[in-house]
Design an enzyme around this catalytic site. Sequence first.
Site, PDB file in Angstrom:
ATOM      1  N   GLU A 167      40.874  36.444  35.869  1.00  0.00           N
ATOM      2  CA  GLU A 167      42.238  36.944  36.054  1.00  0.00           C
ATOM      3  C   GLU A 167      42.634  37.951  34.982  1.00  0.00           C
ATOM      4  O   GLU A 167      43.559  37.686  34.182  1.00  0.00           O
ATOM      5  CB  GLU A 167      43.233  35.770  36.091  1.00  0.00           C
ATOM      6  N   GLU A 365      39.298  29.480  42.149  1.00  0.00           N
ATOM      7  CA  GLU A 365      40.372  28.542  41.797  1.00  0.00           C
ATOM      8  C   GLU A 365      41.304  28.375  42.991  1.00  0.00           C
ATOM      9  O   GLU A 365      41.661  29.356  43.641  1.00  0.00           O
ATOM     10  CB  GLU A 365      41.232  29.052  40.624  1.00  0.00           C
TER      11      GLU A 365
END
Length: 457
Positions: A167, A365
């Site tokens: 991220e 995720e």
Amino acid sequence: MSLTHRFPDGFQWGTATSAYQIEGAVDADGRGASIWDTFCRAPGRVLGGDTGDVACDHYHRLEGDLDLMSRLGIQTYRFSVAWPRVIPKGRGPVSEAGLDFYRRLVDGLLERGIAPLVTLFHWDLPQALDDEGGWLSRDTVDAYVDYAALVAEALGDRVPSFTTFNEPWCSAFLGYASGDHAPGHTDAGEAFRVAHHLNLAHARAVSALRCVLPSSAAISLTLNVHQVYPASDDPADRRATEHVDLISNRIFLDPALGHGYPDALVDTTRTITDWSFVEAGDIGALHAPIDGLGINYYTSALIADPASPAGRQAHLAWPGTTKAVSLAPDGELTGIGWRITPGALTDLLRRIAADAPTMPLTIHENGAAYDVAVIDGLVDDTVRIRYLDAHLRALHDAITAGVDVRGYMLWSFLDNFEWAWGYSQRFGIVHVDFDTLARTPKASADWYAGVIAANGL
Ligand code: IFM
């Protein structure tokens, strides 16, 4: 038992964690400080003044945690290496003790038949590098590439998959624009400079990893691509949504896919940055082919122009811009206050597959925070099971529509340190008592073990 949703043969079922969120042991074996150690100590930055000093103490409880994972039938474990644990100052002397921890972790996984998936950077930048400018400095790009090669040399003979960054949007925009994450800066222009340096670091690390790893190694990048929809049909809200897509998604996706930065991104950010940090040769250097994309998905957002009728309702600022806002979440929310929108996962995967038709995708995720207490040794987190079940159905829909998704890493294996939220948000399928550090598998852990065993729902 018959399945309503069977996943493809060979689909990988796993769980995910990150170093700072679970390891603790921040002073053990010569580990250096990270920007999160510093951030946690700054008053008011982290809820309740919580820190990752102890976290789940996974560093000292490795074997027990791996046994637990094995009992659940986990096939792949995605974990991150803490850069300051293996190179305490970010560059220079290497800590063999730090590397040994990850060697033991990898060996322990392989002994239990679990495939390791290594994240090289999950936000815990060595503080010593931040003291010299952190991700605002191109020197950090060089240091990261050396660090990535070092880890690949140490673990690459036994680790089949590496992902360079987790991220990068959070590192750039929460770390440098909104200030919610370490190092806590609040300058949107800086966030774009950092995003560019992270893109460069990713691409250069991919090339460095290729020189070290066996040709069979799979290298990916992990993005939290934001699934955003206009809050209304108002053209201003549509433009605001495109703006958010450019500055939050395409800024990372396009270079990673070999397209450089879109002209529309440069146009839409003219009042924020002049992009002078992009040096000659950078655009070409931004592309290094990868073997897959990791996708992190939790929720979706409704975007509006701040001046439109929709944008004048209750809203949240969008990090890095004043030209768009997201509407305050409504409807059914998880414990952390995020909207539950499984269908948006299907939309997101289809969109990425349309942009990159030959790119294998893996969910790196997905999960939900809910605070469910241990009662008589049991944690009845049916709410989490409902969330996970709905998202696996949505994922299955995308696969049925032809999207090439190879695996699903549930976030998270353990309750852990949830960054600026401290320990107030529990994402684990295993409950951790943060006083005693006792682990209690939740109902969702048993449920997930069943999904894995059946390869479906
Ligand atoms: O806990 C985080 C993780 O570190 C990165 N992705 C989102 C998770 C939940 O907020």
